[in-house]
Design a protein around this motif. Sequence first.
Motif, PDB file in Angstrom:
ATOM      1  N   ARG A   1       0.805  -1.237  -0.111  1.00 28.77           N
ATOM      2  CA  ARG A   1       0.060  -0.357   0.074  1.00 28.77           C
ATOM      3  C   ARG A   1       0.898   1.383   0.046  1.00 28.77           C
ATOM      4  NH1 ARG A   1      -4.842   1.075   3.753  1.00 28.77           N
ATOM      5  NH2 ARG A   1      -4.762  -1.147   3.846  1.00 28.77           N
ATOM      6  N   SER A   2       2.039   1.197   0.917  1.00 26.08           N
ATOM      7  CA  SER A   2       2.823   2.527   0.811  1.00 26.08           C
ATOM      8  C   SER A   2       3.247   2.822  -0.592  1.00 26.08           C
ATOM      9  CB  SER A   2       3.659   2.457   2.154  1.00 26.08           C
ATOM     10  OG  SER A   2       4.604   1.578   1.871  1.00 26.08           O
ATOM     11  N   ILE A   3       3.863   1.824  -1.219  1.00 18.17           N
ATOM     12  CA  ILE A   3       4.267   1.852  -2.511  1.00 18.17           C
ATOM     13  C   ILE A   3       3.451   2.583  -3.458  1.00 18.17           C
ATOM     14  CG2 ILE A   3       5.308   0.790  -4.585  1.00 18.17           C
ATOM     15  CD1 ILE A   3       6.485  -1.305  -2.596  1.00 18.17           C
ATOM     16  N   LEU A   4       2.097   2.086  -3.444  1.00 24.93           N
ATOM     17  CA  LEU A   4       0.885   2.454  -4.209  1.00 24.93           C
ATOM     18  C   LEU A   4       0.568   3.874  -4.016  1.00 24.93           C
ATOM     19  CD1 LEU A   4      -0.937  -1.125  -4.719  1.00 24.93           C
ATOM     20  CD2 LEU A   4       0.181   0.155  -6.712  1.00 24.93           C
ATOM     21  N   GLN A   5       0.821   4.101  -2.532  1.00 27.03           N
ATOM     22  CA  GLN A   5       0.107   5.300  -2.221  1.00 27.03           C
ATOM     23  C   GLN A   5       1.390   6.395  -1.932  1.00 27.03           C
ATOM     24  OE1 GLN A   5      -2.445   4.942   1.244  1.00 27.03           O
ATOM     25  NE2 GLN A   5      -3.906   4.164  -0.121  1.00 27.03           N
ATOM     26  N   ASN A   6       2.451   6.253  -2.588  1.00 29.11           N
ATOM     27  CA  ASN A   6       3.527   7.286  -2.548  1.00 29.11           C
ATOM     28  C   ASN A   6       3.171   8.372  -3.519  1.00 29.11           C
ATOM     29  OD1 ASN A   6       6.204   8.619  -3.397  1.00 29.11           O
ATOM     30  ND2 ASN A   6       6.828   6.770  -2.456  1.00 29.11           N
ATOM     31  N   LYS A   7       2.975   9.390  -2.649  1.00 31.49           N
ATOM     32  CA  LYS A   7       2.413  10.657  -2.923  1.00 31.49           C
ATOM     33  C   LYS A   7       3.318  11.141  -4.244  1.00 31.49           C
ATOM     34  CE  LYS A   7      -0.496  12.447   0.138  1.00 31.49           C
ATOM     35  NZ  LYS A   7      -0.532  13.110   1.487  1.00 31.49           N
ATOM     36  N   MET A   8       5.038  11.203  -3.896  1.00 32.42           N
ATOM     37  CA  MET A   8       5.730  11.701  -4.910  1.00 32.42           C
ATOM     38  C   MET A   8       5.830  10.924  -6.312  1.00 32.42           C
ATOM     39  SD  MET A   8       9.419  13.437  -4.027  1.00 32.42           S
ATOM     40  CE  MET A   8       9.078  13.813  -2.376  1.00 32.42           C
ATOM     41  N   ILE A   9       5.688   9.751  -6.237  1.00 29.45           N
ATOM     42  CA  ILE A   9       5.743   8.926  -7.539  1.00 29.45           C
ATOM     43  C   ILE A   9       4.418   9.112  -8.234  1.00 29.45           C
ATOM     44  CG2 ILE A   9       5.897   6.588  -8.486  1.00 29.45           C
ATOM     45  CD1 ILE A   9       7.741   5.737  -6.269  1.00 29.45           C
ATOM     46  N   ILE A  10       3.339   9.280  -7.440  1.00 32.42           N
ATOM     47  CA  ILE A  10       2.032   9.663  -8.255  1.00 32.42           C
ATOM     48  C   ILE A  10       2.199  10.981  -9.111  1.00 32.42           C
ATOM     49  CG2 ILE A  10      -0.357  10.150  -7.839  1.00 32.42           C
ATOM     50  CD1 ILE A  10      -0.312   7.934  -5.618  1.00 32.42           C
ATOM     51  N   SER A  11       2.718  11.924  -8.211  1.00 32.52           N
ATOM     52  CA  SER A  11       2.676  13.160  -8.866  1.00 32.52           C
ATOM     53  C   SER A  11       3.563  13.160 -10.049  1.00 32.52           C
ATOM     54  CB  SER A  11       3.184  14.344  -7.794  1.00 32.52           C
ATOM     55  OG  SER A  11       4.333  14.060  -7.692  1.00 32.52           O
ATOM     56  N   ILE A  12       4.700  12.364 -10.082  1.00 32.08           N
ATOM     57  CA  ILE A  12       5.652  12.077 -11.173  1.00 32.08           C
ATOM     58  C   ILE A  12       4.880  11.658 -12.220  1.00 32.08           C
ATOM     59  CG2 ILE A  12       7.861  10.994 -12.151  1.00 32.08           C
ATOM     60  CD1 ILE A  12       8.845  11.359  -9.270  1.00 32.08           C
ATOM     61  N   ASN A  13       4.089  10.385 -11.944  1.00 32.77           N
ATOM     62  CA  ASN A  13       3.275   9.753 -13.110  1.00 32.77           C
ATOM     63  C   ASN A  13       2.265  10.787 -13.495  1.00 32.77           C
ATOM     64  OD1 ASN A  13       0.299   8.275 -13.281  1.00 32.77           O
ATOM     65  ND2 ASN A  13       1.921   7.008 -14.007  1.00 32.77           N
ATOM     66  N   GLN A  14       1.698  11.622 -12.798  1.00 37.07           N
ATOM     67  CA  GLN A  14       0.711  12.613 -13.314  1.00 37.07           C
ATOM     68  C   GLN A  14       1.040  13.858 -13.582  1.00 37.07           C
ATOM     69  OE1 GLN A  14      -3.172  11.799 -12.579  1.00 37.07           O
ATOM     70  NE2 GLN A  14      -2.025   9.915 -13.149  1.00 37.07           N
ATOM     71  N   ASP A  15       2.175  14.136 -13.919  1.00 37.25           N
ATOM     72  CA  ASP A  15       2.717  15.254 -14.283  1.00 37.25           C
ATOM     73  C   ASP A  15       2.121  15.896 -15.641  1.00 37.25           C
ATOM     74  OD1 ASP A  15       5.334  17.354 -14.145  1.00 37.25           O
ATOM     75  OD2 ASP A  15       4.917  16.976 -15.900  1.00 37.25           O
ATOM     76  N   PRO A  16       1.595  17.044 -15.394  1.00 34.85           N
ATOM     77  CA  PRO A  16       0.787  17.808 -16.507  1.00 34.85           C
ATOM     78  C   PRO A  16       1.246  17.802 -17.765  1.00 34.85           C
ATOM     79  CG  PRO A  16       1.334  19.468 -14.959  1.00 34.85           C
ATOM     80  CD  PRO A  16       1.650  18.028 -14.187  1.00 34.85           C
ATOM     81  N   LEU A  17       2.678  17.891 -17.882  1.00 31.88           N
ATOM     82  CA  LEU A  17       3.300  17.728 -19.291  1.00 31.88           C
ATOM     83  C   LEU A  17       2.893  16.709 -20.003  1.00 31.88           C
ATOM     84  CD1 LEU A  17       6.853  19.370 -19.065  1.00 31.88           C
ATOM     85  CD2 LEU A  17       4.752  20.590 -19.945  1.00 31.88           C
ATOM     86  N   GLY A  18       2.987  15.435 -19.150  1.00 33.37           N
ATOM     87  CA  GLY A  18       2.547  14.289 -19.871  1.00 33.37           C
ATOM     88  C   GLY A  18       3.595  13.783 -20.946  1.00 33.37           C
ATOM     89  N   ILE A  19       5.152  13.951 -20.439  1.00 38.91           N
ATOM     90  CA  ILE A  19       5.912  13.407 -21.322  1.00 38.91           C
ATOM     91  C   ILE A  19       6.224  12.121 -20.947  1.00 38.91           C
ATOM     92  CG2 ILE A  19       8.143  14.059 -22.223  1.00 38.91           C
ATOM     93  CD1 ILE A  19       7.788  16.869 -21.887  1.00 38.91           C
ATOM     94  N   GLN A  20       6.201  11.189 -21.814  1.00 40.57           N
ATOM     95  CA  GLN A  20       6.793   9.756 -21.448  1.00 40.57           C
ATOM     96  C   GLN A  20       8.288   9.769 -21.545  1.00 40.57           C
ATOM     97  OE1 GLN A  20       4.729   6.713 -23.381  1.00 40.57           O
ATOM     98  NE2 GLN A  20       6.463   5.075 -23.188  1.00 40.57           N
ATOM     99  N   GLY A  21       8.664   8.994 -20.192  1.00 38.76           N
ATOM    100  CA  GLY A  21      10.297   9.311 -20.054  1.00 38.76           C
ATOM    101  C   GLY A  21      10.777   8.105 -20.868  1.00 38.76           C
ATOM    102  N   ARG A  22      12.127   7.987 -20.676  1.00 33.39           N
ATOM    103  CA  ARG A  22      12.961   7.011 -21.484  1.00 33.39           C
ATOM    104  C   ARG A  22      13.989   6.459 -20.668  1.00 33.39           C
ATOM    105  NH1 ARG A  22      13.089   8.450 -27.360  1.00 33.39           N
ATOM    106  NH2 ARG A  22      11.408   9.799 -27.732  1.00 33.39           N
TER     107      ARG A  22
END
Length: 430
Positions: free
Chosen positions: A296-317
């Motif tokens: 749960r703490s991995i899935l609820q990690n706020k910083m990772i979620i905000s990285i995933n949800q970044d508004p620019l929406g650029i897929q990383g490499r």
Amino acid sequence: MHFAVLIFASVATMTTFALDNGLMRTPPMGWLAWERFRCDIDCTNDPKNCISENLFIDMADRLYEDGWKELGYVYVNIDDCWASMDRDKDGRLQADPNRFPGGINKLARYMHDRGLKLGIYGDMGTHTCGGYPGTTVDKIDIDAQTFADWEVDMLKFDGCYSNAVEQELGYPLMSKALNATGRPIGYSCSWPAYQGGLPPKVNYTQLGQICNLWRNYGDIQDSWSSVLSIADWFFENQDVLAPAAGPGRWNDPDMLVIGDFGLSMDQSRSQMALWAIMAAPLFMSNDLRTISSGARSILQNKMIISINQDPLGIQGRRILKEKSGIEVYWRPLSNNASALVFFSRRNDMPYRYQTSLSKLNYTTGSYKVTDVYTDQTDVLKDSTEFVVSVNPTGVVMWYVSAPGKLQYHPFIRGNKLHRQTYDVKQNNFL
Ligand code: GLA
């Protein structure tokens, strides 16, 4: 390519079209039944786990009560095996009456009353992959209207039991039919997965115009080898896939299996980190009623979620593959920030990987780095050599914030070199 150029190129491609329903400007998040609960329809002997309205109500309750919803996990998605084997007298799909006595509309209301959304599953073909009624071309309009009448918010449209010609016709038609209902319905297309996932068979420009997300590749299973093979395929083909993604249009490497049986904690952190770098939809397929606190703490990690949800929406490499088995992944984020993942393919012991931000193509300056799993922060000059210790099949993931805001003020105290950070905005030492 220099990163500034890369960012510019990626932002420029964002002006190409996305499905014009205004939905999913960041990758959708929620829960999806398939990987964990499959086609278990034995409600007599396995009432807690069978595909029934109770299962989706249970998961909705967990999302609502256990802090998931606030983090963005709002979709509760039905997968295969929900339907009755027969359409009704008007030719409409209907839910299995024993397992979904209230019908799909009741479930949609249940979700909406709690600020959640309901997703459903259909198949462009004669049958779903599990053998339930499919949506042939002549049924597209009526099925889209049925889903809208039920107040469904998302459709995963699978592609079993159809050929390439039918798919080429059917996937765009379903997109039009959903739009024509006037109800915003997120549209997930399995089409590319059935065509090998790569051009010239797959046209990613077109997909971005008709679908909000699409499955490019095979099904995830509850094992590390499955997660790894999916990640490998996506990063091997990143030059084709990354430009296809952007707000409203996402590549989908399939569900998160964190919280199930197959992944260690390190491997769970790796799946979460790599899915965040990929700007992937975050659909968990696990049992939220019994999930461990670690998962749960991995899935609820706020910083990772905000990285995933970044508004620019650029897929990383992936930007580096070292002979040591260490790989480095990078994703540009808004506010001049970025995310870095150091991933180990090794199977021996934690590996001490030494590098510097300038070796990872960062421009001259000082950067604040935050380890997203430990919350530890540091300030690094581009030229500072540092060491990260990466566990076997694990990751170290950093949020790297803008250069220029922080400046180094190294000073000598005693015999040691100390570093002190100056925050230009606050005009003060930190
Ligand atoms: C296909 C899909 C899976 C799942 C099953 C259901 O295999 O790729 O995600 O929906 O069908 O039968």
